[in-house]
Write a protein that holds these residues in place. Structure first.
Motif, mmCIF file in Angstrom:
data_model
loop_
_atom_site.group_PDB
_atom_site.id
_atom_site.type_symbol
_atom_site.label_atom_id
_atom_site.label_comp_id
_atom_site.label_asym_id
_atom_site.label_seq_id
_atom_site.Cartn_x
_atom_site.Cartn_y
_atom_site.Cartn_z
ATOM 1 N N GLU A 1 14.487 -18.739 -6.557
ATOM 2 C CA GLU A 1 15.596 -19.454 -5.914
ATOM 3 C C GLU A 1 15.710 -20.905 -6.418
ATOM 4 O O GLU A 1 14.774 -21.691 -6.271
ATOM 5 N N PRO A 2 16.839 -21.307 -7.039
ATOM 6 C CA PRO A 2 16.907 -22.669 -7.582
ATOM 7 C C PRO A 2 17.040 -23.736 -6.496
ATOM 8 O O PRO A 2 16.576 -24.859 -6.665
ATOM 9 N N TYR A 3 17.681 -23.408 -5.368
ATOM 10 C CA TYR A 3 17.874 -24.404 -4.293
ATOM 11 C C TYR A 3 17.457 -23.769 -2.962
ATOM 12 O O TYR A 3 18.308 -23.354 -2.163
ATOM 13 N N PRO A 4 16.130 -23.700 -2.707
ATOM 14 C CA PRO A 4 15.641 -22.980 -1.517
ATOM 15 C C PRO A 4 16.253 -23.506 -0.222
ATOM 16 O O PRO A 4 16.414 -22.754 0.740
ATOM 17 N N GLU A 5 16.633 -24.789 -0.213
ATOM 18 C CA GLU A 5 17.134 -25.367 1.047
ATOM 19 C C GLU A 5 18.473 -24.777 1.487
ATOM 20 O O GLU A 5 18.836 -24.888 2.657
ATOM 21 N N ILE A 6 19.231 -24.147 0.573
ATOM 22 C CA ILE A 6 20.510 -23.542 1.007
ATOM 23 C C ILE A 6 20.377 -22.041 1.272
ATOM 24 O O ILE A 6 21.343 -21.377 1.636
ATOM 25 N N MET A 7 19.153 -21.521 1.079
ATOM 26 C CA MET A 7 18.924 -20.091 1.364
ATOM 27 C C MET A 7 19.311 -19.796 2.811
ATOM 28 O O MET A 7 18.968 -20.547 3.718
ATOM 29 N N GLY A 8 20.046 -18.738 3.033
ATOM 30 C CA GLY A 8 20.388 -18.338 4.393
ATOM 31 C C GLY A 8 21.645 -19.016 4.909
ATOM 32 O O GLY A 8 22.182 -18.618 5.952
ATOM 33 N N ALA A 9 22.143 -20.046 4.198
ATOM 34 C CA ALA A 9 23.374 -20.718 4.651
ATOM 35 C C ALA A 9 24.553 -19.757 4.497
ATOM 36 O O ALA A 9 24.631 -19.025 3.493
ATOM 37 N N ALA A 10 25.469 -19.761 5.489
ATOM 38 C CA ALA A 10 26.636 -18.865 5.394
ATOM 39 C C ALA A 10 27.445 -19.243 4.155
ATOM 40 O O ALA A 10 27.725 -20.427 3.934
ATOM 41 N N GLY A 11 27.788 -18.259 3.341
ATOM 42 C CA GLY A 11 28.570 -18.531 2.141
ATOM 43 C C GLY A 11 27.727 -18.678 0.891
ATOM 44 O O GLY A 11 28.260 -18.858 -0.199
ATOM 45 N N TYR A 12 26.391 -18.583 1.030
ATOM 46 C CA TYR A 12 25.536 -18.628 -0.171
ATOM 47 C C TYR A 12 25.084 -17.215 -0.509
ATOM 48 O O TYR A 12 24.443 -16.555 0.308
ATOM 49 N N PHE A 13 25.428 -16.759 -1.703
ATOM 50 C CA PHE A 13 25.116 -15.384 -2.097
ATOM 51 C C PHE A 13 24.176 -15.382 -3.301
ATOM 52 O O PHE A 13 24.463 -16.019 -4.314
ATOM 53 N N THR A 14 23.081 -14.654 -3.152
ATOM 54 C CA THR A 14 22.062 -14.676 -4.207
ATOM 55 C C THR A 14 22.184 -13.484 -5.152
ATOM 56 O O THR A 14 21.468 -13.417 -6.135
ATOM 57 N N ASP A 15 23.071 -12.557 -4.847
ATOM 58 C CA ASP A 15 23.162 -11.359 -5.680
ATOM 59 C C ASP A 15 24.573 -11.215 -6.248
ATOM 60 O O ASP A 15 25.471 -10.657 -5.606
ATOM 61 N N PRO A 16 24.800 -11.709 -7.477
ATOM 62 C CA PRO A 16 26.164 -11.661 -8.032
ATOM 63 C C PRO A 16 26.668 -10.240 -8.281
ATOM 64 O O PRO A 16 27.854 -10.033 -8.506
#
Ligand SMILES: Cc1cc2nc3c(=O)[nH]c(=O)nc-3n(C[C@H](O)[C@H](O)[C@H](O)COP(=O)(O)OP(=O)(O)OC[C@H]3O[C@@H](n4cnc5c(N)ncnc54)[C@H](O)[C@@H]3O)c2cc1C
Length: 492
Positions: free
Chosen positions: A165-180
């Motif tokens: 994860e490049p920016y762990p602090e935004i993990m779980g934030a609504a609107g952040y998607f880790t799987d393109p």
């Protein structure tokens, strides 16, 4: 549960690398022997050749994508026949799902032929979570589902690993998607920031365009460089590179400076115009003008010197990498990896045409200098260069990772690292003996019967991101295994 597979080879992964290997090894297996192939999901949409999206095209021409080095036209023939049977026509860059089907078809054929020849082939769908030394057997391969397979020889070909994860602090934030590859519904007018500017990010921009996304899309990375465009496959002579490698082979050592000078001399000799080396090495973000100009050149059939040298010099990269002295390898990664990926993994003109159309419609931009992404009350703040832009949605499309953190995302690799049976390569992936592809343990000794192929050995062999290089690895491993046993594959 232990399944008795006798003296067996266990192959983990049946993507292009695993399939190329099975096609090499299975025909040499004596009747009565066993071969186990384990893959968690060979048709997953998360794999490069699993995407069902028709605008995700193969980036290497069909005519240059055979998994069988002895039959270079195999894939082109296969896809032409299959598409005709399905009432479809394909260009020289077919949608990538065709290649995924070809890989599975070639695998099935190899299994069928081996079975007819008396080899027992077990094809298992499961995730491997551990490879451990066994008692009374060299290895035990453990699957998430509980099955354990004894093996004398294990080959790991599990492809690219997810980037941590490049920016762990935004993990779980609504609107952040880790799987393109599995994007949910996104409001068509949402402001989208895609992290990354390589092949995965390009695919993400195409996915959004195909969905009719009308909001602004920003592709952002540190370099801001999209891949260049693939031109013709013609080659130019490489006399300086050949002479340089000849001298290096005589002394057993290659210096980056000497190779770089030879490469530049050959590119300049093949180029009609003077070459801007600053642009090649550190060029800024890819603009609409740059992309459109390159598209016009490729459409007009204008030969670019760099492309002809990349085409001509690609077979020299493996020997050059082996001869390059250690500190210079690190310097290469630091200074030249981005230019290598930008020029060495280009995209088809058709893909670029779609990107230019999205840019012309004011829906796509590319930015460099990506520094930080924060979640704020106004959405996500994307810090790049000296600016901050806001986005409603952020998609992580940074692609594959090869450092220790990426290795440790896989229980299989974490266990082997913890046991000292694998050692992380400082330039990515793990250390192997490049003749036998045997893993090197923490003390640098070969680990008998544990072989690693594909992107996991990027630091050791440099080029692992195209199917020809991967098929070549499979041939080299099969050759190494056969050398000591004229009767077939050496199993112990
Ligand atoms: C967006 C994108 C586009 C690309 N386009 C091209 C292209 O056009 N041409 C080209 O030559 N290359 C392309 N590449 C590079 C491409 O990824 C490789 O050429 C190819 O997919 C690598 O094959 P592989 O078999 O090593 O890995 P993969 O294709 O990733 O296959 C690995 C297999 O291992 C399985 N696996 C993984 N972990 C486990 C486990 N623990 N247990 C069991 N099974 C496991 C997976 O399910 C998978 O089936 C592209 C890459 C990307 C990211």
């Amino acid at each position: 549960m232990t399944i008795d597979v006798g003296n067996a080879v266990v192959q983990i992964g049946r993507g292009p690398t695993g399939t190329a290997l099975a096609r090499q090894l299975l025909p040499g297996m004596p009747p009565g022997s066993r071969y186990v192939v384990i893959d968690r999901d060979p048709a997953s949409p998360r794999l490069a050749f699993g995407s069902p999206e028709p605008t995700h095209l193969i980036n290497t021409r069909a005519a240059k994508s055979s998994l069988n080095l002895g039959d270079p036209d195999e894939y082109e023939r296969w896809v032409t026949e299959q598409a005709a049977a399905a009432g479809e026509s394909v260009t020289e860059f077919p949608a990538r799902y065709w290649f995924g089907r070809y890989v599975r078809d070639m695998f099935d054929q190899a299994v069928k032929e081996a079975t007819a020849a008396g080899v027992t082939v077990d094809v298992v769908t499961d995730e491997v979570i551990g490879v451990r030394p066994g008692s009374g057997v060299r290895w035990q391969v453990e699957c998430a589902g509980g099955q354990i397979f004894p093996a004398d020889r294990v080959v790991v070909g599990i492809g690219m690993l997810p980037q941590p994860e490049p920016y762990p602090e935004i993990m779980g934030a609504a609107g952040y998607f880790t799987d393109p590859w599995q994007l949910p519904e996104i409001a068509p007018d949402a402001r989208v920031a895609v992290l990354g500017t390589r092949l995965t990010a390009v695919d993400t921009a195409l996915t959004l365009a195909a969905r009719g996304h009308t909001g602004p899309v920003l592709l952002a990375s540190r370099s801001g460089r999209l891949p260049r465009l693939r031109g013709s496959e013609s080659t130019a002579p490489i006399p300086h590179i050949e002479a340089c490698l000849g001298r290096a082979a005589a002394t057993g050592a290659l210096r980056l400076e000497d190779f770089g000078r030879a490469l530049m001399a050959d590119i300049e000799a093949a180029s009609a115009e003077p070459v801007d080396w600053n642009e090649v090495r550190d060029g800024g973000p890819t603009t609409r003008e740059l992309l459109a100009r390159e598209l016009a050149e490729v459409d007009a059939g204008i030969e670019r010197g760099w492309q002809r040298i990349v085409n001509g010099a690609s077979p020299t990269l493996l020997p050059a990498w082996q001869l390059l002295v250690e500190p210079d390898r690190a310097e290469f990664f630091e200074k030249w990896l981005t230019p290598l990926l930008v020029h060495g993994a280009p995209i088809p003109a058709e893909t670029a045409r779609r990107l230019v159309a999205a840019m012309d419609a004011g829906r796509l931009r590319v930015a460099d200098g990506l520094r930080e992404v924060r979640h704020t009350d106004d959405g996500f703040a994307i810090h790049h260069g000296g600016t901050i832009e806001f986005a409603d949605v952020v998609i992580n499309a940074t692609g594959a990772g090869t450092d220790v953190a990426a290795l440790r995302t896989q229980p299989l690799l974490a266990g082997l690292l913890d046991a000292g049976l694998l050692s992380a390569h400082p330039l990515g992936g793990v250390h192997v003996n490049v003749s036998t592809f045997e893993a090197l343990d923490a003390a640098g000794n070969p680990v008998p019967g544990l072989h690693i192929l594909g992107d996991l050995i990027r630091g050791a062999v440099l080029v692992t991101n195209d199917v020809i290089a991967l098929s070549f690895q499979a041939v080299l491993l099969a050759t190494a295994l056969r050398t000591n046993d004229e009767e077939g594959v050496r199993l112990s």
